[in-house]
Every structure is written in structure tokens, then in C-alpha cells.
Write a protein that holds these residues in place. Structure first.
Motif, PDB file in Angstrom:
ATOM      1  N   GLU A  95     -64.933  21.317  24.031  1.00  0.00           N
ATOM      2  CA  GLU A  95     -64.114  21.127  22.841  1.00  0.00           C
ATOM      3  C   GLU A  95     -64.992  20.905  21.609  1.00  0.00           C
ATOM      4  O   GLU A  95     -66.158  20.531  21.733  1.00  0.00           O
ATOM      5  CB  GLU A  95     -63.177  19.930  23.047  1.00  0.00           C
ATOM      6  N   PRO A  96     -64.436  21.135  20.412  1.00  0.00           N
ATOM      7  CA  PRO A  96     -65.213  20.891  19.186  1.00  0.00           C
ATOM      8  C   PRO A  96     -65.741  19.457  19.150  1.00  0.00           C
ATOM      9  O   PRO A  96     -65.039  18.517  19.503  1.00  0.00           O
ATOM     10  CB  PRO A  96     -64.198  21.117  18.069  1.00  0.00           C
ATOM     11  N   GLY A  97     -66.973  19.310  18.708  1.00  0.00           N
ATOM     12  CA  GLY A  97     -67.587  17.995  18.609  1.00  0.00           C
ATOM     13  C   GLY A  97     -68.051  17.430  19.943  1.00  0.00           C
ATOM     14  O   GLY A  97     -68.534  16.312  20.015  1.00  0.00           O
ATOM     15  N   GLN A  98     -67.893  18.197  20.990  1.00  0.00           N
ATOM     16  CA  GLN A  98     -68.228  17.738  22.338  1.00  0.00           C
ATOM     17  C   GLN A  98     -69.440  18.512  22.852  1.00  0.00           C
ATOM     18  O   GLN A  98     -69.693  19.640  22.454  1.00  0.00           O
ATOM     19  CB  GLN A  98     -67.022  17.994  23.257  1.00  0.00           C
ATOM     20  N   VAL A  99     -70.158  17.884  23.727  1.00  0.00           N
ATOM     21  CA  VAL A  99     -71.260  18.521  24.445  1.00  0.00           C
ATOM     22  C   VAL A  99     -70.937  18.348  25.922  1.00  0.00           C
ATOM     23  O   VAL A  99     -70.331  17.355  26.320  1.00  0.00           O
ATOM     24  CB  VAL A  99     -72.606  17.843  24.100  1.00  0.00           C
ATOM     25  N   LEU A 101     -57.302  21.411  14.801  1.00  0.00           N
ATOM     26  CA  LEU A 101     -56.827  20.026  14.685  1.00  0.00           C
ATOM     27  C   LEU A 101     -57.954  19.036  14.993  1.00  0.00           C
ATOM     28  O   LEU A 101     -58.051  17.979  14.374  1.00  0.00           O
ATOM     29  CB  LEU A 101     -55.651  19.784  15.631  1.00  0.00           C
ATOM     30  N   ILE A 102     -58.807  19.396  15.941  1.00  0.00           N
ATOM     31  CA  ILE A 102     -59.926  18.522  16.308  1.00  0.00           C
ATOM     32  C   ILE A 102     -60.968  18.506  15.193  1.00  0.00           C
ATOM     33  O   ILE A 102     -61.396  17.439  14.739  1.00  0.00           O
ATOM     34  CB  ILE A 102     -60.568  18.966  17.644  1.00  0.00           C
ATOM     35  N   THR A 103     -61.372  19.688  14.730  1.00  0.00           N
ATOM     36  CA  THR A 103     -62.422  19.751  13.706  1.00  0.00           C
ATOM     37  C   THR A 103     -61.947  19.159  12.380  1.00  0.00           C
ATOM     38  O   THR A 103     -62.760  18.654  11.605  1.00  0.00           O
ATOM     39  CB  THR A 103     -62.926  21.197  13.495  1.00  0.00           C
ATOM     40  N   ALA A 104     -60.636  19.185  12.121  1.00  0.00           N
ATOM     41  CA  ALA A 104     -60.092  18.581  10.905  1.00  0.00           C
ATOM     42  C   ALA A 104     -59.967  17.069  11.032  1.00  0.00           C
ATOM     43  O   ALA A 104     -59.647  16.388  10.054  1.00  0.00           O
ATOM     44  CB  ALA A 104     -58.731  19.195  10.588  1.00  0.00           C
ATOM     45  N   GLY A 105     -60.187  16.539  12.230  1.00  0.00           N
ATOM     46  CA  GLY A 105     -60.132  15.095  12.432  1.00  0.00           C
ATOM     47  C   GLY A 105     -58.733  14.549  12.654  1.00  0.00           C
ATOM     48  O   GLY A 105     -58.529  13.342  12.638  1.00  0.00           O
ATOM     49  N   ILE A 106     -57.757  15.422  12.891  1.00  0.00           N
ATOM     50  CA  ILE A 106     -56.384  14.977  13.115  1.00  0.00           C
ATOM     51  C   ILE A 106     -56.225  14.407  14.511  1.00  0.00           C
ATOM     52  O   ILE A 106     -55.519  13.419  14.714  1.00  0.00           O
ATOM     53  CB  ILE A 106     -55.397  16.139  12.869  1.00  0.00           C
ATOM     54  N   VAL A 107     -56.898  15.024  15.491  1.00  0.00           N
ATOM     55  CA  VAL A 107     -56.860  14.568  16.879  1.00  0.00           C
ATOM     56  C   VAL A 107     -58.286  14.541  17.427  1.00  0.00           C
ATOM     57  O   VAL A 107     -59.194  15.113  16.833  1.00  0.00           O
ATOM     58  CB  VAL A 107     -55.961  15.476  17.756  1.00  0.00           C
ATOM     59  N   ASN A 108     -58.459  13.881  18.575  1.00  0.00           N
ATOM     60  CA  ASN A 108     -59.787  13.767  19.184  1.00  0.00           C
ATOM     61  C   ASN A 108     -60.022  14.718  20.342  1.00  0.00           C
ATOM     62  O   ASN A 108     -61.155  14.880  20.779  1.00  0.00           O
ATOM     63  CB  ASN A 108     -60.020  12.336  19.674  1.00  0.00           C
ATOM     64  N   SER A 109     -58.960  15.316  20.887  1.00  0.00           N
ATOM     65  CA  SER A 109     -59.127  16.179  22.052  1.00  0.00           C
ATOM     66  C   SER A 109     -58.011  17.218  22.070  1.00  0.00           C
ATOM     67  O   SER A 109     -57.016  17.095  21.353  1.00  0.00           O
ATOM     68  CB  SER A 109     -59.081  15.364  23.343  1.00  0.00           C
ATOM     69  N   ARG A 110     -58.156  18.213  22.928  1.00  0.00           N
ATOM     70  CA  ARG A 110     -57.116  19.233  23.057  1.00  0.00           C
ATOM     71  C   ARG A 110     -55.833  18.641  23.600  1.00  0.00           C
ATOM     72  O   ARG A 110     -54.743  18.986  23.146  1.00  0.00           O
ATOM     73  CB  ARG A 110     -57.620  20.373  23.943  1.00  0.00           C
ATOM     74  N   ALA A 111     -55.943  17.734  24.555  1.00  0.00           N
ATOM     75  CA  ALA A 111     -54.740  17.095  25.105  1.00  0.00           C
ATOM     76  C   ALA A 111     -54.006  16.323  24.011  1.00  0.00           C
ATOM     77  O   ALA A 111     -52.783  16.414  23.877  1.00  0.00           O
ATOM     78  CB  ALA A 111     -55.111  16.171  26.264  1.00  0.00           C
ATOM     79  N   GLU A 112     -54.748  15.573  23.222  1.00  0.00           N
ATOM     80  CA  GLU A 112     -54.137  14.818  22.131  1.00  0.00           C
ATOM     81  C   GLU A 112     -53.527  15.770  21.097  1.00  0.00           C
ATOM     82  O   GLU A 112     -52.475  15.496  20.520  1.00  0.00           O
ATOM     83  CB  GLU A 112     -55.201  13.931  21.480  1.00  0.00           C
TER      84      GLU A 112
END
Length: 185
Positions: free
Chosen positions: A37-41, A143-154
Motif C-alpha cells: 500500500e502507499p506509504g508502506q514497505v 485516499l491513503i496518499t491524501a491522508g484521509i485513511v491509513n490503509s486500504r481496508a480503512e
């Protein structure tokens, strides 16, 4: 992620196990694998196993034996890696199928995730598996890269909550209850 940190992670993973146990380590970033996911390694570890050099085929017992023999190292590794790493996957060297496509693997997941909101305790959530196409995946990742949510599930939970706010959804609810009543007759 810079090369020095990638090298440090690869070294940390390799050194956690007995010499010769790990064949290679891949540090994956967003874009390297669709499951990252974005921001994840993420880290994919390929382990050597008895019988591979003779052309044998890995099977579920191959993974089980590796996990059992290396339980202590797996526990230490989970605690010692940077929290930016979302998951660590262990696969037999030579396994070509992706874990999500029936390939053999053992995965340590949910690393570095924020805890569920108090009103959404993990036991109150039902796991749902969904396959998204490229456009839908890009939408959730935005949504993740915009900072609205932290994960795909969220992100999917967020989208469903917006849907429930729509007036058309409120109009559907009575029809769903009518359908349930017809089924019970």
C-alpha cells in the motif's frame, strides 16, 4: 526509501536466521507489488529448504517446517524491524506463484498499523476479501496518499460510510427489509 535503509533491512533479516537458511531478501515499496500500500514497505524473504537442490517441489509442509524451526527468529524479527514495514512474507526459494494466487508462504501482517478506533474493536469487524481492478485500487490508494485513511481496508470502510450518508441509500433500506420478509415466508 534509500539504498542504505534497504540494505540494512536485508541484512537484519538475513542475520536473524541461521547461516544458509535465507536465500535472498526483497524489500518492496509501493509500486513494486500490488499488495504493498502507499506509504508502506514490505519484505519478501526466500528461504532455502532441504530437497531444493535435488529438484524437489516445495509443499505446505516445507513452509511449516521452516516456520517451526525458526519460530524464535520470526518473533524477534517481527519486534525488531522498522514499523514502516507493513508485512513480511516468507516463501520457499523457487516458488513462482504469488501467495495471493495459491503460492506457498507464511506472512507476518498488520505491522505498523494504527490501532482500531475504540468504537471499532477488531473483534467487531468482519473480514471481507475483495478483488479490485486497477481504477478502483488507484482510487483507494489516493485516499491513503491524501491522508484521509491509513490503509486500504480503512479506505473501503470510509467509502461505505459515505455511501450510507447518501439519501438514495436510505431509500433502499426499506426495500431490503421487505426482501428479507419475503424470504422468511
Amino acid at each position: 526509501m534509500d539504498k542504505a535503509l534497504t540494505d540494512r533491512i536485508e541484512q537484519q533479516v538475513s542475520q536473524a536466521f541461521p547461516e544458509g537458511a535465507i536465500a535472498r531478501v526483497q524489500v518492496l515499496q509501493y509500486g513494486d507489488d500490488p499488495e504493498v500500500e502507499p506509504g508502506q514497505v514490505a519484505v519478501r524473504v526466500f528461504f532455502d529448504w532441504p530437497g531444493r537442490s535435488e529438484g524437489g517441489q516445495a509443499d505446505p509442509k516445507t513452509v511449516h517446517r521452516f516456520v517451526t524451526a525458526n519460530a524464535a527468529a520470526l518473533g524477534l524479527l517481527d519486534d525488531g524491524l522498522p514499523h514502516v514495514i507493513g508485512w513480511v512474507e516468507f516463501r520457499p526459494e523457487g516458488e513462482t506463484r504469488a501467495a495471493s494466487r495459491g503460492g506457498l508462504s507464511y506472512r507476518i501482517t498488520d505491522r505498523g498499523r494504527a490501532a482500531a478506533a475504540p468504537d471499532e474493536a477488531p473483534e467487531a469487524l468482519t473480514p471481507v476479501m475483495i478483488r479490485l481492478g486497477t481504477v478502483d485500487l488507484a482510487t483507494v490508494d489516493t485516499l491513503i496518499t491524501a491522508g484521509i485513511v491509513n490503509s486500504r481496508a480503512e479506505g473501503l470502510r470510509w467509502a461505505l460510510s459515505r455511501l450510507r450518508e447518501h439519501p438514495a441509500y436510505a431509500q433502499l433500506q426499506p426495500h431490503a427489509h421487505d426482501s428479507d420478509e419475503l424470504k422468511t415466508r
